[in-house]
Write a protein that holds these residues in place. Structure first.
Motif, mmCIF file in Angstrom:
data_model
loop_
_atom_site.group_PDB
_atom_site.id
_atom_site.type_symbol
_atom_site.label_atom_id
_atom_site.label_comp_id
_atom_site.label_asym_id
_atom_site.label_seq_id
_atom_site.Cartn_x
_atom_site.Cartn_y
_atom_site.Cartn_z
ATOM 1 N N UNK A 134 1.116 -1.134 -0.188
ATOM 2 C CA UNK A 134 0.063 0.073 -0.060
ATOM 3 C C UNK A 134 0.865 1.338 0.105
ATOM 4 N N UNK A 135 2.218 1.303 0.591
ATOM 5 C CA UNK A 135 2.931 2.368 0.773
ATOM 6 C C UNK A 135 3.225 2.930 -0.692
ATOM 7 N N UNK A 136 3.548 2.233 -1.607
ATOM 8 C CA UNK A 136 4.051 3.076 -2.688
ATOM 9 C C UNK A 136 2.968 3.919 -3.483
ATOM 10 N N UNK A 137 1.685 3.965 -2.911
ATOM 11 C CA UNK A 137 0.636 4.809 -3.374
ATOM 12 C C UNK A 137 0.963 6.095 -2.969
ATOM 13 N N UNK A 138 1.607 6.195 -2.007
ATOM 14 C CA UNK A 138 2.073 7.586 -1.562
ATOM 15 C C UNK A 138 3.570 7.951 -1.737
ATOM 16 N N UNK A 139 4.098 7.234 -3.154
ATOM 17 C CA UNK A 139 5.381 7.445 -3.028
ATOM 18 C C UNK A 139 5.428 7.860 -4.763
ATOM 19 N N UNK A 144 8.774 9.473 -0.413
ATOM 20 C CA UNK A 144 7.361 9.407 0.069
ATOM 21 C C UNK A 144 6.627 10.770 0.464
ATOM 22 N N UNK A 145 5.367 11.135 -0.183
ATOM 23 C CA UNK A 145 4.987 12.279 -0.080
ATOM 24 C C UNK A 145 3.545 12.233 0.777
ATOM 25 N N UNK A 146 3.375 11.023 0.837
ATOM 26 C CA UNK A 146 1.846 10.901 1.447
ATOM 27 C C UNK A 146 1.632 9.534 2.335
ATOM 28 N N UNK A 147 1.100 9.460 3.504
ATOM 29 C CA UNK A 147 0.966 8.252 4.178
ATOM 30 C C UNK A 147 -0.645 8.032 4.041
ATOM 31 N N UNK A 148 -1.045 6.698 3.861
ATOM 32 C CA UNK A 148 -2.609 6.495 3.754
ATOM 33 C C UNK A 148 -3.055 6.486 5.136
ATOM 34 N N UNK A 149 -4.166 7.182 5.385
ATOM 35 C CA UNK A 149 -4.790 6.838 6.632
ATOM 36 C C UNK A 149 -5.595 5.580 6.592
ATOM 37 N N UNK A 150 -6.169 5.304 5.562
ATOM 38 C CA UNK A 150 -7.268 4.279 5.538
ATOM 39 C C UNK A 150 -7.207 3.753 4.114
ATOM 40 N N UNK A 151 -8.205 2.653 3.868
ATOM 41 C CA UNK A 151 -8.416 2.184 2.464
ATOM 42 C C UNK A 151 -9.657 2.136 2.383
ATOM 43 N N UNK A 313 -4.766 10.426 2.046
ATOM 44 C CA UNK A 313 -3.430 10.131 2.754
ATOM 45 C C UNK A 313 -3.433 11.770 3.683
ATOM 46 N N UNK A 314 -2.006 11.634 4.329
ATOM 47 C CA UNK A 314 -1.968 12.766 5.135
ATOM 48 C C UNK A 314 -0.495 13.395 4.559
ATOM 49 N N UNK A 315 -0.419 14.393 4.113
ATOM 50 C CA UNK A 315 0.637 15.155 3.727
ATOM 51 C C UNK A 315 1.312 16.388 4.330
ATOM 52 N N UNK A 316 2.422 17.037 4.255
ATOM 53 C CA UNK A 316 2.747 18.060 4.761
ATOM 54 C C UNK A 316 3.209 19.284 3.818
ATOM 55 N N UNK A 317 3.422 20.341 4.187
ATOM 56 C CA UNK A 317 3.783 21.226 3.189
ATOM 57 C C UNK A 317 5.436 21.365 3.033
ATOM 58 N N UNK A 318 5.936 21.465 1.935
ATOM 59 C CA UNK A 318 7.466 21.391 1.906
ATOM 60 C C UNK A 318 7.811 22.768 2.561
ATOM 61 N N UNK A 319 7.097 23.634 2.710
ATOM 62 C CA UNK A 319 7.578 24.978 3.431
ATOM 63 C C UNK A 319 7.241 25.110 4.747
ATOM 64 N N UNK A 349 -11.350 1.877 5.778
ATOM 65 C CA UNK A 349 -10.756 1.041 6.866
ATOM 66 C C UNK A 349 -9.437 1.334 7.410
ATOM 67 N N UNK A 350 -8.735 1.567 8.522
ATOM 68 C CA UNK A 350 -7.607 2.183 9.015
ATOM 69 C C UNK A 350 -6.551 1.283 8.276
ATOM 70 N N UNK A 351 -5.600 2.065 7.818
ATOM 71 C CA UNK A 351 -4.532 1.473 6.782
ATOM 72 C C UNK A 351 -3.465 0.670 7.722
ATOM 73 N N UNK A 352 -3.355 1.163 9.141
ATOM 74 C CA UNK A 352 -2.393 0.802 9.990
ATOM 75 C C UNK A 352 -2.949 -0.346 10.555
ATOM 76 N N UNK A 353 -2.258 -1.496 10.926
ATOM 77 C CA UNK A 353 -2.758 -2.577 11.749
ATOM 78 C C UNK A 353 -2.851 -2.310 12.936
ATOM 79 N N UNK A 354 -2.022 -1.336 13.545
ATOM 80 C CA UNK A 354 -2.134 -0.875 14.995
ATOM 81 C C UNK A 354 -3.393 -0.230 15.126
#
Length: 430
Positions: A134-139, A144-151, A313-319, A349-354
């Motif tokens: 799943x992680x390559x979807x944010x790359x 890596x520019x985005x982390x999936x919150x959920x699917x 996904x969750x992302x942050x500003x480069x600035x 559905x939460x992407x993180x198993x935790x």
């Protein structure tokens, strides 16, 4: 890759802030580079799209984060999906995106390749609990520019009470497009036009993408070109040609009148083809006691063309001046089990198993989780970020399909119009 070191957060008492967004991408509080304290916290700006239900859940999550991280204050702001991207484009042009943002896969490549998003490999975010597929979807290009919150996955929503009132049996989840169209026509006919079968599912890009997958056709080539032909698109839009203008499909005029609510959420249709994580929003809008999910139609029972897409996904500003604070907030929103309890499946559905294992799913939330389990055997790889300009292409696909439903365009004219826009945009971004 991302530093997978798990870091601790301090616990103290704080309050949530849903104040209007302050100066974008800059934060406030201590000077750039400092970490802040409970007495003088740094302030980061966070923005998301969604309805009031998502806003309420997000504010609860922000309050929880501030409670556990008293050295960081979060200013929250939200809008609807269409308005969201207009604001981001304006901010990006002015060089000031918010510190942290909820993001959609459709726009990741546009902003990532322009160096407007923070490379999350440079900060501490724990991705140990994520499926590696799943992680390559944010790359993009190894960053890596985005982390999936959920699917989420595509599904056919239906209201069992409406079907029962019409004497129509609930679907068993195995149907061809012909059978699905007949089902929609039966709903409209038996209700005497008071309840429509659905909106026109051929106007949804992602359903078209699924149909292409069902026919082993790629949406885009590796070099960023269209992987399907104009004839493919015409065949797709012809799927519902006989239903347009009948009670099987709600008219485009009615869709416009009901906005911003959907016809399904407004109890005007008995079904809707869309992402499975819309369950909470549909329940809130419609007031229905129960909604159910069934797989999308396919003419090949062994290939439903389905996949798990990062619902967001969750992302942050480069600035951003507060990379550490932004990273801690992202890590919290995607990994913390209590956040999972707040959102349930409203984000997917939460992407993180935790987070997934720490969340109790009951009732309709369990339906969404169980639905994704039920289609596991049909799932294909998660898509990588689409081509630059895809957000514009998706929006124009919906607009052209709307003109088709209004009767302003023929199917041939609609296909010509969309292909011209698509090919011009691809040339501009080549």
């Amino acid at each position: 890759m991302i530093n997978r070191r798990h870091f601790l957060t301090t616990v103290a008492v704080g309050t949530a802030s849903a104040a209007a967004l302050a100066a974008c991408g800059t934060g406030s509080g201590t000077s750039a580079g400092e970490t802040g304290s409970a007495e003088n916290p740094v302030t980061i700006n966070y923005t998301w799209w969604g309805n009031d239900d998502r806003a309420e859940r997000t504010r609860k999550a922000i309050a929880l984060f501030e409670e556990k991280n008293p050295d960081i204050k979060v200013n929250g702001n939200f809008t609807d999906f269409a308005g969201y991207w207009q604001k981001r484009a304006t901010e990006a042009a002015g060089g000031g995106l918010p510190d942290v943002m909820q993001w959609d896969l459709s726009y990741l490549r546009d902003y990532g390749q322009r160096n407007q998003l923070l490379d999350l490999d440079t900060v501490n975010i724990n991705t140990d609990a994520f499926e590696k597929s799943l992680l390559p979807s944010g790359q993009i290009r190894g960053k890596t520019y985005g982390i999936p919150t959920s699917t989420n996955a595509f599904a056919v929503y239906y209201d069992p009470a409406k079907l029962a009132s019409l004497g129509i049996a609930e679907p068993d989840g195995s149907w061809t497009y012909k059978e699905f169209n007949e089902f929609l026509a039966a709903v409209g006919a038996k209700s005497n036009g008071e309840i429509f079968g659905s909106t026109d599912y051929t106007g949804v890009w992602w359903m078209f993408n699924i149909w292409l997958r069902q026919n082993n056709i790629e949406a885009f080539t590796e070099d960023g070109k269209l992987g399907f032909t104009k004839d493919d698109l015409k065949k797709w839009w012809n799927q519902t040609a006989a239903l347009r203008g009948t009670p099987a499909i709600v008219s485009e005029e009615r869709v416009t009148q009901l906005a911003p609510k959907s016809p399904f959420g407004s109890n005007v249709t008995a079904t809707e083809v869309t992402w499975d994580n819309f369950m909470a929003g549909y329940l809130a809008d419609s007031g229905a006691k129960e909604l159910k999910l069934a797989p999308v139609p396919s003419d090949d029972p062994d290939n439903l063309g389905l996949f798990l897409k990062p619902s967001m996904l969750m992302v942050a500003s480069a600035k951003t001046k507060f990379k550490d604070a932004a990273a801690r907030f992202i890590d919290f929103m995607v990994n913390d089990p209590e956040v999972g309890q707040i959102f349930k499946t409203s984000r997917g559905v939460p992407a993180s198993k935790t987070q997934r294992d720490g969340t109790t799913f009951e009732g309709t939330d369990k339906l969404v989780v169980d639905y994704e389990k039920s289609i596991e055997q049909y799932l294909k790889d998660a898509p990588e970020p689409p081509i630059v300009g895809f957000g514009t292409l998706e929006a124009s696909f919906k607009r052209v399909a709307s003109d088709l439903n209004y009767g302003k365009l023929t199917i041939d004219g609609a296909a010509d119009a969309w292909f011209k826009e698509a090919e011009d945009l691809i040339k501009q971004n080549a």
